[in-house]
Design a protein around this motif. Sequence first.
Motif, PDB file in Angstrom:
ATOM      1  N   GLN A  19      32.598  -4.269 -13.714  1.00  0.00           N
ATOM      2  CA  GLN A  19      32.645  -4.832 -15.254  1.00  0.00           C
ATOM      3  C   GLN A  19      32.595  -3.707 -15.989  1.00  0.00           C
ATOM      4  N   ALA A  20      33.496  -3.759 -17.148  1.00  0.00           N
ATOM      5  CA  ALA A  20      33.392  -2.765 -18.152  1.00  0.00           C
ATOM      6  C   ALA A  20      32.613  -3.191 -19.527  1.00  0.00           C
ATOM      7  N   TYR A  21      31.742  -2.486 -19.952  1.00  0.00           N
ATOM      8  CA  TYR A  21      31.021  -3.126 -21.089  1.00  0.00           C
ATOM      9  C   TYR A  21      30.749  -1.898 -22.301  1.00  0.00           C
ATOM     10  N   ALA A  22      30.657  -2.306 -23.584  1.00  0.00           N
ATOM     11  CA  ALA A  22      30.012  -1.323 -24.399  1.00  0.00           C
ATOM     12  C   ALA A  22      28.782  -1.232 -23.985  1.00  0.00           C
ATOM     13  N   LYS A  23      27.997   0.052 -24.421  1.00  0.00           N
ATOM     14  CA  LYS A  23      26.563   0.228 -24.056  1.00  0.00           C
ATOM     15  C   LYS A  23      25.435  -0.865 -24.639  1.00  0.00           C
ATOM     16  N   ALA A  24      26.005  -1.334 -25.611  1.00  0.00           N
ATOM     17  CA  ALA A  24      25.004  -2.392 -26.340  1.00  0.00           C
ATOM     18  C   ALA A  24      24.791  -3.695 -25.170  1.00  0.00           C
ATOM     19  N   ILE A  25      25.655  -3.696 -24.259  1.00  0.00           N
ATOM     20  CA  ILE A  25      25.319  -4.788 -23.364  1.00  0.00           C
ATOM     21  C   ILE A  25      25.153  -3.980 -21.984  1.00  0.00           C
ATOM     22  N   ALA A  26      25.634  -3.081 -21.580  1.00  0.00           N
ATOM     23  CA  ALA A  26      25.352  -2.334 -20.293  1.00  0.00           C
ATOM     24  C   ALA A  26      24.079  -1.855 -20.239  1.00  0.00           C
ATOM     25  N   LEU A  27      23.715  -1.103 -21.212  1.00  0.00           N
ATOM     26  CA  LEU A  27      22.093  -0.586 -21.075  1.00  0.00           C
ATOM     27  C   LEU A  27      20.872  -1.463 -20.975  1.00  0.00           C
ATOM     28  N   PRO A  28      20.988  -2.444 -21.516  1.00  0.00           N
ATOM     29  CA  PRO A  28      19.840  -3.290 -21.386  1.00  0.00           C
ATOM     30  C   PRO A  28      19.935  -4.106 -19.821  1.00  0.00           C
ATOM     31  N   ALA A  29      21.214  -4.358 -19.487  1.00  0.00           N
ATOM     32  CA  ALA A  29      21.649  -4.872 -18.109  1.00  0.00           C
ATOM     33  C   ALA A  29      21.153  -3.886 -17.041  1.00  0.00           C
ATOM     34  N   ILE A  30      21.257  -2.660 -17.049  1.00  0.00           N
ATOM     35  CA  ILE A  30      20.652  -1.747 -16.281  1.00  0.00           C
ATOM     36  C   ILE A  30      19.258  -1.596 -16.294  1.00  0.00           C
ATOM     37  N   GLN A  31      18.704  -1.566 -17.255  1.00  0.00           N
ATOM     38  CA  GLN A  31      17.132  -1.512 -17.456  1.00  0.00           C
ATOM     39  C   GLN A  31      16.651  -2.720 -16.840  1.00  0.00           C
ATOM     40  N   HIS A  32      17.030  -3.993 -17.281  1.00  0.00           N
ATOM     41  CA  HIS A  32      16.176  -5.048 -16.675  1.00  0.00           C
ATOM     42  C   HIS A  32      17.041  -5.379 -15.285  1.00  0.00           C
ATOM     43  N   PRO A  37      20.632 -10.792 -23.340  1.00  0.00           N
ATOM     44  CA  PRO A  37      21.417 -10.717 -24.561  1.00  0.00           C
ATOM     45  C   PRO A  37      21.342  -9.257 -24.811  1.00  0.00           C
ATOM     46  N   PRO A  38      22.584  -8.705 -25.636  1.00  0.00           N
ATOM     47  CA  PRO A  38      23.348  -9.567 -26.264  1.00  0.00           C
ATOM     48  C   PRO A  38      24.601  -9.866 -25.288  1.00  0.00           C
ATOM     49  N   PHE A  39      24.479  -9.610 -24.112  1.00  0.00           N
ATOM     50  CA  PHE A  39      25.339 -10.363 -22.978  1.00  0.00           C
ATOM     51  C   PHE A  39      25.315 -12.035 -23.297  1.00  0.00           C
ATOM     52  N   SER A  40      26.589 -12.557 -23.314  1.00  0.00           N
ATOM     53  CA  SER A  40      26.903 -13.972 -23.750  1.00  0.00           C
ATOM     54  C   SER A  40      26.930 -14.842 -22.405  1.00  0.00           C
ATOM     55  N   VAL A  41      26.203 -15.967 -22.365  1.00  0.00           N
ATOM     56  CA  VAL A  41      26.565 -16.775 -21.309  1.00  0.00           C
ATOM     57  C   VAL A  41      27.420 -17.998 -21.742  1.00  0.00           C
ATOM     58  N   HIS A  42      27.990 -17.662 -22.941  1.00  0.00           N
ATOM     59  CA  HIS A  42      28.483 -18.786 -23.609  1.00  0.00           C
ATOM     60  C   HIS A  42      30.178 -18.235 -23.552  1.00  0.00           C
ATOM     61  N   ARG A  43      30.555 -17.372 -23.213  1.00  0.00           N
ATOM     62  CA  ARG A  43      32.038 -16.912 -23.152  1.00  0.00           C
ATOM     63  C   ARG A  43      32.189 -16.660 -21.653  1.00  0.00           C
ATOM     64  N   MET A  44      33.437 -16.832 -21.186  1.00  0.00           N
ATOM     65  CA  MET A  44      33.907 -16.256 -19.883  1.00  0.00           C
ATOM     66  C   MET A  44      33.719 -14.914 -19.782  1.00  0.00           C
ATOM     67  N   THR A  45      33.331 -14.668 -18.458  1.00  0.00           N
ATOM     68  CA  THR A  45      33.469 -13.028 -18.135  1.00  0.00           C
ATOM     69  C   THR A  45      34.077 -12.928 -16.861  1.00  0.00           C
ATOM     70  N   TRP A  46      34.731 -11.936 -16.947  1.00  0.00           N
ATOM     71  CA  TRP A  46      35.678 -11.456 -15.363  1.00  0.00           C
ATOM     72  C   TRP A  46      35.148 -10.457 -14.631  1.00  0.00           C
ATOM     73  N   ILE A  47      35.254 -10.654 -13.471  1.00  0.00           N
ATOM     74  CA  ILE A  47      34.581  -9.713 -12.628  1.00  0.00           C
ATOM     75  C   ILE A  47      35.496  -9.327 -11.536  1.00  0.00           C
ATOM     76  N   LYS A  48      35.433  -8.089 -10.928  1.00  0.00           N
ATOM     77  CA  LYS A  48      36.638  -7.602 -10.202  1.00  0.00           C
ATOM     78  C   LYS A  48      36.301  -6.723  -8.995  1.00  0.00           C
ATOM     79  N   PRO A  49      36.338  -7.155  -7.716  1.00  0.00           N
ATOM     80  CA  PRO A  49      35.866  -6.376  -6.855  1.00  0.00           C
ATOM     81  C   PRO A  49      36.792  -4.749  -6.354  1.00  0.00           C
ATOM     82  N   SER A  50      37.711  -4.822  -7.114  1.00  0.00           N
ATOM     83  CA  SER A  50      38.577  -3.642  -6.793  1.00  0.00           C
ATOM     84  C   SER A  50      38.090  -2.779  -7.837  1.00  0.00           C
TER      85      SER A  50
END
Length: 196
Positions: A19-32, A37-50
């Motif tokens: 997945q590709a994200y802005a730093k605001a979402i990616a950095l906390p995700a890597i850290q934890h 949050p601010p990643f939202s579980v209320h909107r569709m997210t797309w994942i790609k194995p390629s």
Amino acid sequence: MNTNEIRAEYDSRSITVYQAYAKAIALPAIQHNRFVPPFSVHRMTWIKPSFLWLMERSNWGLKSGQEMILAIRMTRQGWEEALSQAVLTAYNPSIYRNYDEWATQFEQARVHVQWDPERTLRGKSLPFNSIQVGLSRHIIEQYVNEWTMEIRDATPLVRKIYALLQEGKEAQAKTLLPGERVYLVSPTVARRIGMR
């Protein structure tokens, strides 16, 4: 007509998706090591194995809001559970009885599947399609809390490969690509997601 194939880096327990994200979402995700949050579980997210398909989509992490590339190791059980609930994003008469049946299923789908041409290192279309999977808000919490095993920052690797391409060192760049191979699914799932 292109064949639809799932190609991915995987082992007996996990499959890697990108997945590709802005730093605001990616950095906390890597850290934890999980999406917070601010990643939202209320909107569709797309994942790609390629990996290369996402490089095409994010322009090697140069598109605004897609500057960081995350490699997410998720459970194969979760991946297959998602696929078993998927509805294609486009009507396919060999899968659905009629357009209305597809439209109803699509409207209610917890998971969407879309097929797009796989890409070369230089972004050219290949004669087979790669999968991208859209997880709706009805299933994202499972992805975040149950299926995600590890979140890695793939951005440095992306930058390295891209720099080699800019220098014309394609053979060297190719050696750094993730080792993706065909991922097989059950006949029932294969038919559901348009692989047969």
